[in-house]
Design an enzyme around this catalytic site. Structure first.
Site, PDB file in Angstrom:
ATOM      1  N   GLY A 146      -7.227   3.965   1.048  1.00 40.31           N
ATOM      2  CA  GLY A 146      -8.031   4.900   0.281  1.00 40.31           C
ATOM      3  C   GLY A 146      -7.165   5.957  -0.372  1.00 40.31           C
ATOM      4  O   GLY A 146      -5.944   5.998  -0.175  1.00 40.31           O
ATOM      5  N   GLU A 156      -0.717  14.440  -0.333  1.00 37.49           N
ATOM      6  CA  GLU A 156      -1.767  13.994  -1.244  1.00 37.49           C
ATOM      7  C   GLU A 156      -2.981  14.925  -1.169  1.00 37.49           C
ATOM      8  O   GLU A 156      -3.639  15.185  -2.169  1.00 37.49           O
ATOM      9  CB  GLU A 156      -2.179  12.554  -0.873  1.00 37.49           C
ATOM     10  CG  GLU A 156      -3.249  11.976  -1.750  1.00 37.49           C
ATOM     11  CD  GLU A 156      -3.518  10.483  -1.481  1.00 37.49           C
ATOM     12  OE1 GLU A 156      -2.800   9.872  -0.659  1.00 37.49           O
ATOM     13  OE2 GLU A 156      -4.444   9.944  -2.092  1.00 37.49           O
ATOM     14  N   HIS A 216      -0.725  -3.738   3.031  1.00 36.40           N
ATOM     15  CA  HIS A 216      -2.098  -4.278   3.121  1.00 36.40           C
ATOM     16  C   HIS A 216      -2.053  -5.725   3.606  1.00 36.40           C
ATOM     17  O   HIS A 216      -2.038  -6.650   2.785  1.00 36.40           O
ATOM     18  CB  HIS A 216      -2.770  -4.241   1.748  1.00 36.40           C
ATOM     19  CG  HIS A 216      -3.095  -2.866   1.274  1.00 36.40           C
ATOM     20  ND1 HIS A 216      -4.275  -2.234   1.584  1.00 36.40           N
ATOM     21  CD2 HIS A 216      -2.390  -1.991   0.525  1.00 36.40           C
ATOM     22  CE1 HIS A 216      -4.289  -1.033   1.035  1.00 36.40           C
ATOM     23  NE2 HIS A 216      -3.156  -0.854   0.384  1.00 36.40           N
ATOM     24  N   CYS A 254      -2.820   0.990   5.428  1.00 34.33           N
ATOM     25  CA  CYS A 254      -2.297   1.883   4.401  1.00 34.33           C
ATOM     26  C   CYS A 254      -2.723   3.338   4.666  1.00 34.33           C
ATOM     27  O   CYS A 254      -2.148   3.986   5.529  1.00 34.33           O
ATOM     28  CB  CYS A 254      -2.696   1.398   3.015  1.00 34.33           C
ATOM     29  SG  CYS A 254      -1.556   2.004   1.764  1.00 34.33           S
ATOM     30  N   GLU A 266      -4.311  -7.514   4.647  1.00 37.20           N
ATOM     31  CA  GLU A 266      -5.528  -8.275   4.292  1.00 37.20           C
ATOM     32  C   GLU A 266      -5.316  -9.201   3.094  1.00 37.20           C
ATOM     33  O   GLU A 266      -6.016 -10.201   2.958  1.00 37.20           O
ATOM     34  CB  GLU A 266      -6.711  -7.326   4.036  1.00 37.20           C
ATOM     35  CG  GLU A 266      -6.623  -6.435   2.792  1.00 37.20           C
ATOM     36  CD  GLU A 266      -5.962  -5.082   3.053  1.00 37.20           C
ATOM     37  OE1 GLU A 266      -5.153  -4.983   3.996  1.00 37.20           O
ATOM     38  OE2 GLU A 266      -6.245  -4.123   2.303  1.00 37.20           O
TER      39      GLU A 266
HETATM   40  N1  GLN Z   1      -3.353   7.256  -0.798  1.00 38.09           N
HETATM   41  C1  GLN Z   1      -2.285   6.687  -0.024  1.00 38.09           C
HETATM   42  C2  GLN Z   1      -1.015   6.551  -0.849  1.00 38.09           C
HETATM   43  O1  GLN Z   1      -1.071   6.536  -2.050  1.00 38.09           O
HETATM   44  C3  GLN Z   1      -2.690   5.356   0.559  1.00 38.09           C
HETATM   45  C4  GLN Z   1      -2.934   4.299  -0.455  1.00 38.09           C
HETATM   46  C5  GLN Z   1      -3.739   3.131   0.055  1.00 38.09           C
HETATM   47  O2  GLN Z   1      -4.411   3.226   1.082  1.00 38.09           O
HETATM   48  N2  GLN Z   1      -3.718   2.024  -0.654  1.00 38.09           N
HETATM   49  O3  GLN Z   1       0.042   6.438  -0.304  1.00 38.09           O
END
Ligand code: GLN
Length: 537
Positions: free
Chosen positions: A350, A401, A508, A377, A510
């Site tokens: 996310g 972030e 990821h 992630c 998945e």
């Molecule tokens: N927001 C986080 C980043 O940019 C995680 C990204 C994600 O979960 N795909 O590092």
């Protein structure tokens, strides 16, 4: 229309041709201007599926990879933006040699060139091309024009299949073919005569409707393929074969089918097993992109959902998934104890701050109450933050972030990303696609993968801040997967003695799970969840 199952239909056509021993590739056309799916909000677009080469694409690409068990690349994905971008680039480079460059035919020519490149790259006998959107809408006309031109040039090499929905209005109770008739006519007005109609409906089509569609849409009745709603999408290739779809296609394309038995045993077994499992394993996905108005958006995490399913089947269980909006825990922190009833908790990827404090509460609860936790992630970054705040005692720890002023930025922006952000370069600039990682001995990760080096797909801008690694590790969290140069933390986990399964990946996993080849980390998570279920009985 969208959501009717074109992607699964395209994937299923591919999978039955592959089962006949042909080499198959697939290509998705998305009619929007966006160059890729990477800049779109998940609630708008659904999941962004990341390819090995880092292309940020549509979730249908994931369906192709899973159904066909192949690895695709950016040549297999095109959008209007991508096509125009290339035509304009070539025009600027004088590649059109002073010619007047026109929307027609130069845009369709570029579309055809791309289809040919994808076919050559895979050395494919068949290339399944899925044109997104709905017939009759303005956006996909140039792609239909490309299709028409291709057919004109190579009539025996191009076949058309139209996926159409047949409604059964509840007041009438009768299946209606009229929308399909109109759709076929609209396609005719674009110069295309379909060869096959895949008739999506809640129930199978009867012969009367097949005959009617055949008569009004200029095709043979046996070329109308019944595609009723099914319990599992993995039934669809099998259903298509019941209606002889691979034979019909080869017939239309004059391809020799002799000595090409359908090799479908492994797939059939998978489907059988998926239906025979009875006992449920309850997994909560704690996240934030669940709702669009009144509707639940399960599409956003489609690859996660599929990956969980495959591993559940593998351990002989049926997946029962619960979407838990993390905002609930922010409003009322006692609610987090409701997580007790699940066998496992997963926090997916996310971006941004909304719902994050709720996810952190869920992670803390999972850690302190021995509930298997799997973070993907963002789910890994948040696990590190939770650990930093509540175990290492770095109060106010956060990711840059969300809180660039945090006293402890345990997750920080990657150095090469800083410049890109300062210049507002957002599209296609994250750390994307496949990168290797080395695994530490005697860890959950290493034991699951049974190898010391892995390659997984990424999509992120932030990383575990190297300044805090020592401090976090000496408090007990293990970074069990690290990039070969030792710089980037790829997996964080708690030792088995401390927690049954508490693990997060910066990548990821998945995206690599396949029906016949479940992902080892998902399977390990699932085993821990099943164990909790047994222990609780
Ligand atoms: N927001 C986080 C980043 O940019 C995680 C990204 C994600 O979960 N795909 O590092």
């Amino acid at each position: 229309m969208s959501g009717v199952g074109k992607g699964i239909a395209a994937s299923s056509i591919g999978s039955i041709l592959k089962a006949r021993g042909f080499t198959v590739t697939a290509l998705k056309i998305d009619p929007y201007i966006n160059v890729d799916a990477g800049t779109m909000n998940p609630t708008e677009h659904g999941e962004v599926f990341v390819l090995e080469d880092g292309d940020e694409t549509d979730q249908d690409m994931g369906n192709y990879e899973r159904f066909l068990d192949i690895t695709l690349s950016r040549v297999n994905y095109m959008t209007t933006g991508r096509v125009y971008q290339e035509v304009i680039r070539r025009e600027r480079n004088l590649e059109y040699k002073g010619k007047n460059v026109e929307v027609v035919p130069d845009i369709p020519f570029e579309v055809i060139r791309r289809i040919e490149i994808a076919t050559e790259k895979a050395n494919a006998d068949f290339t399944i091309v899925e044109i997104g959107g709905t017939i009759g809408e303005y956006q996909n006309m140039l792609f239909l024009e490309a299709a028409r031109m291709m057919k004109g040039k190579r009539p025996d090499d191009v076949a058309f299949a139209m996926v159409s929905y047949l409604p059964i209005p509840s007041k009438i109770g009768e299946m209606k073919t009229k929308p399909t008739q109109y759709a076929s006519r609209t396609l005719n007005s674009a110069g295309i005569q379909t060869d096959i109609i895949i008739a999506r409906a809640s129930v199978p089509l009867d012969q009367k409707r097949k005959d009617k569609i055949a008569m009004f849409c200029n095709i043979r009745p046996d070329h109308v393929i019944s595609a009723p709603d099914v319990e599992s999408i993995y039934d669809i290739p099998i259903n298509f074969e019941h209606d002889n779809l691979s034979t019909i296609l080869c017939d239309v394309l004059k391809v020799d089918m002799k000595n090409r038995p359908l090799r479908f045993a492994a797939w059939n077994n998978f489907v059988k097993k998926s239906k025979s499992v009875k006992e449920e394993v309850n997994i909560a996905v704690v996240g934030k992109y669940f709702n669009s108005g009144e509707f639940l958006l399960s599409d956003v995490y489609i690859s996660v959902l599929e990956a969980l399913k495959y591993s559940a089947y593998k351990v002989g269980k049926k997946l029962k998934l619960h979407y838990v909006g993390s905002q609930n825990f922010e409003k009322d922190s006692k609610k987090v104890s409701e997580l007790e009833k699940y066998d496992g908790i997963l926090a997916p990827g996310g971006f941004g701050s909304s719902g994050v404090e709720g996810i952190l509460k869920a992670i803390q609860y999972a850690r302190e109450h021995q509930i298997p936790y799997f973070g993907l992630c963002y789910g890994m970054q948040l696990a590190v933050i939770e650990y930093a705040r509540n175990v290492v005692n770095l109060k106010g720890a956060n990711t840059a972030e969300i809180d660039p002023q945090s006293p402890y930025k345990v997750i920080d922006i990657m150095i090469d990303q800083k410049k890109l952000m300062a210049e507002n370069k957002y599209g296609g600039t994250m750390r994307l696609g496949s990168y290797p990682a080395r695994l530490k001995k005697n860890t959950i990760a290493r034991n699951a993968y049974k190898t010391d080096t892995i390659i997984e797909r990424h999509r992120h801008r932030y990383e575990v801040n190297p300044e805090y690694i020592e401090q976090i590790e000496s408090a007990g969290l293990v970074f069990s997967g690290i990039s070969p140069d030792g710089q980037l933390m790829e997996i964080a986990e708690l030792p088995r003695e401390v927690h049954p399964f508490f693990l997060g990946t910066q990548f990821h996993p998945e995206f690599l799970a396949r029906p016949l080849n479940p992902h080892p980390l998902f399977t390990e998570f699932m085993k821990a969840a099943v164990q909790r279920n047994i222990d609780n009985k």
